[in-house]
Write a protein that holds these residues in place. Structure first.
Motif, mmCIF file in Angstrom:
data_model
loop_
_atom_site.group_PDB
_atom_site.id
_atom_site.type_symbol
_atom_site.label_atom_id
_atom_site.label_comp_id
_atom_site.label_asym_id
_atom_site.label_seq_id
_atom_site.Cartn_x
_atom_site.Cartn_y
_atom_site.Cartn_z
ATOM 1 N N UNK A 38 -5.737 6.717 8.670
ATOM 2 C CA UNK A 38 -4.790 6.641 6.989
ATOM 3 C C UNK A 38 -3.113 5.824 7.828
ATOM 4 N N UNK A 39 -2.668 6.135 8.295
ATOM 5 C CA UNK A 39 -0.816 6.014 9.229
ATOM 6 C C UNK A 39 -1.721 4.571 8.852
ATOM 7 N N UNK A 98 -16.293 7.173 4.856
ATOM 8 C CA UNK A 98 -15.377 7.173 4.364
ATOM 9 C C UNK A 98 -16.134 7.586 2.700
ATOM 10 N N UNK A 99 -15.116 7.279 1.574
ATOM 11 C CA UNK A 99 -15.193 7.615 0.450
ATOM 12 C C UNK A 99 -16.077 6.057 -0.217
ATOM 13 N N UNK A 100 -16.904 6.200 -1.177
ATOM 14 C CA UNK A 100 -17.620 7.350 -2.047
ATOM 15 C C UNK A 100 -18.396 8.067 -1.334
ATOM 16 N N UNK A 159 -6.802 5.167 -2.174
ATOM 17 C CA UNK A 159 -6.271 4.098 -2.313
ATOM 18 C C UNK A 159 -6.884 3.327 -1.128
ATOM 19 N N UNK A 160 -8.004 3.750 -0.780
ATOM 20 C CA UNK A 160 -8.355 3.065 0.332
ATOM 21 C C UNK A 160 -9.920 2.480 0.273
ATOM 22 N N UNK A 161 -10.993 3.046 -1.084
ATOM 23 C CA UNK A 161 -11.810 2.803 -1.616
ATOM 24 C C UNK A 161 -12.364 1.457 -1.888
ATOM 25 N N UNK A 162 -11.162 1.036 -2.457
ATOM 26 C CA UNK A 162 -11.413 -0.510 -2.982
ATOM 27 C C UNK A 162 -11.189 -1.372 -1.787
ATOM 28 N N UNK A 186 0.922 -1.111 -0.043
ATOM 29 C CA UNK A 186 0.259 0.079 0.045
ATOM 30 C C UNK A 186 0.802 1.499 -0.302
ATOM 31 N N UNK A 187 2.352 0.924 0.890
ATOM 32 C CA UNK A 187 2.930 2.631 0.939
ATOM 33 C C UNK A 187 3.390 2.717 -0.190
#
Lengths: 372, 372
Positions: B31-32, B311-313, B139-142, B8-9
């Motif tokens: 996020x961290x 969170x998104x979306x 990045x976290x959405x999927x 991910x990073x």
């Protein structure tokens, strides 16, 4: 009640005027609450050049909260419609419209992105932005008797919840269950809710400063440390006690308990108006240092409480400032021995003039070492 | 597991490199966590020019958390000593030391004060600061299947807690007690805790979008709306159901329930990869609009879930973007009639390819109107 809020806004006005700003935008939730009473999430407060210029700006309402429902205060309220954006931007726009020339904002709360949005709507020619700093936090340190009354009731609620738990069977129950049980009892006895995440720490977990309850079960011979607090009308306090499970504490447990008790007593006895905050910390810390526990101690002995469970002043080695009367603080030293456990004793007290008999103890559950 | 975080990073690195930054400072807690796993409160993550340059910077430890305890990851960790200040400043200093020339920070998270502290330590000649924006949130959405598995388990836990409550006696109990009972059962069934403050709304409170439980007691004839969710390994989902208390719902209750059910079903059926987020909202909203309920509807039909409950979306009228497969979302329309009550039905689903049978429903408690 509403006069209280207007009076607080007026004191804030005096402070930012003296610092050269003509208006202030308060956005930190606890600070908004202090100055305007309970408000919807996300509301911001514009404090203008007089009470008539003060304005609460709320985001779009939940489905059934009618705009303008505040009937108990002279404070004007504007509720934004859906899609109207950040209440802070709307408030800043209004400040500029009132011929404010310098708006103080809470730079320790507003994000860079929000601040940038304010500046883009308001070029410096129209409105300069300055930093309000911790002006509201400073106003909040000394409590009035109504606030202290809320803390006193919250402490009674926490005392009751704890005493009921101590009458129940503890051995075999998990830390998690005991924590949930305490939180249920807080609400039963009238709390809005817990002041913070209740901590129950058994055996090798005991005495840890911030322990999240696990599924470990209470066993004979354990130390059991409990830390909880009630939120009552927004005001939060805390109590922490350590017990021994079973009939005969071990010598090391008695010795450690006596030491932490002595440290905590020293901290409480240092609560005198005019004492330096760092000296209160020192009073407790040196008892533990002298016994060889200098390493691994918590960074501070205690802190203020109020609308937030953790507020000014800090009772810590590098803290500036001195105690005033009517300042409520925690005194919560402890020692944790990794793998063995430990002791934490926490009270909430209100600093009072020595002539009035010293600090007022709000959390009155016994500090004697109980074997349960 | 650690490879997931490094990967991910690496994806994040690709994004900020493409945007012209040589390093990024991630400070928003969720996020961290996404990029480094569970970390102490206040920890920040420096993502450098390669995996070997990534560094987690933690504030001083609690009394017994040894520095460097992370044994399950290749990520380097630096733990600050007491009084060493803001981990973000330390991280930025290190980035400058690694010859980064442009550090991307999360301007929607860092306060003005913290950002100013970074800039004062790092003059622009040494390190420029740019905005990372919502790169990590994107990045976290999927979600990957491991993440979806955590959501699935959390949904099962919530379903179990709810079904147990429905087997118990409800009439005469307060909203507060029922909410606490649900939260206890979430933990009993393995949740880390509730995903958000559990809501129980009876009678005229029912159907409200964000209702804090009160001391009102459940009565015969009431609508009863319940909204809860479990947090499991950090992942949060939600379920909402509305029931009728007693044996014979009134006609207006049946009609309103059928309407909200139809709206929610329309929303669920719109969850197709490639559909616009606003079209999912529209599918549900227009069912309610057509029946005359355009006013007072919630601003959005649903939203993403994951390490944060919101969170998104966004499934909202003005939302940009389209659904992808493996995106978990809520679909939670409702109608609240002030003074009467209402209906809210909320599911968490994972968007899946149509060829795989459409969206995967995680919250399987029946949506049939139950009379309890």
């Amino acid at each position: 009640m509403p006069e209280v809020y207007a009076a607080r806004r007026s004191r804030l006005r005096g402070r930012f005027n003296a610092a050269g700003s003509t208006a202030a935008l308060v956005s930190r939730p606890a600070n908004v609450r202090y100055l305007a009473g309970p408000v919807p999430d996300g509301a911001v407060l514009l404090v203008g050049r007089s009470d008539a210029h003060d304005l609460l700006v709320c985001p779009e309402p939940a489905d059934d909260r009618a705009a303008g429902v505040r009937t108990d205060d002279s404070l004007r309220v504007q509720t934004l419609t859906a899609g109207a954006g950040d209440p802070a931007v709307a408030a800043a726009d209004l400040a500029a419209g009132h011929d404010a020339d310098c708006l103080a904002v809470e730079e320790h709360h507003l994000t860079v992105a929000r601040h940038r949005a304010l500046r883009s709507v308001l070029p410096a020619s129209r409105l300069r932005l300055s930093d309000l700093g911790r002006a509201v936090e400073q106003l909040r340190v000394v409590k009035d008797e109504e606030e202290i009354s809320c803390l006193r009731i919250g402490a009674e609620i926490a005392d009751q919840a704890l005493s009921e738990l101590l009458e129940s069977i503890l051995v075999g129950r998990t830390e998690r269950h005991l924590a949930l049980e305490l939180e249920r009892r807080l609400v039963d006895h009238g709390a809005d809710g817990p002041a913070f995440a209740t901590s129950v720490a058994t055996g090798p977990h005991s005495g840890r400063r911030s322990h999240r309850p696990t599924d470990r079960r209470v066993e004979e011979g354990d130390f059991l440390s409990v830390s909880l607090g009630a939120s009552y009308r927004g005001y939060r306090c805390s109590i922490g006690r350590t017990f021994v499970i079973g009939t005969s504490p071990a010598d090391w447990q008695i010795d450690l308990y006596d030491l932490v008790f002595a440290a905590q007593r020293a901290g409480r006895e240092a609560l005198v108006p005019g004492s330096a905050h760092r000296d209160v910390d020192h009073a407790a810390r040196q008892v533990l240092d002298s016994a060889g526990y200098a390493e691994g101690l918590p960074a501070r002995t205690g802190h203020g409480v109020g609308l937030e469970i953790d507020e000014d002043p800090q009772l810590a080695p590098a803290a500036m400032g001195k105690l005033d009367a009517c300042v409520p603080v925690t005194v919560e030293p402890g020692v944790h021995l990794p793998g063995r456990g430990g002791v934490r004793i926490d009270d909430t007290l209100v600093v009072r003039p020595e002539a009035d008999g010293g600090p007022e103890l709000l959390t009155i559950t016994t500090k004697e070492l109980l074997a349960l």
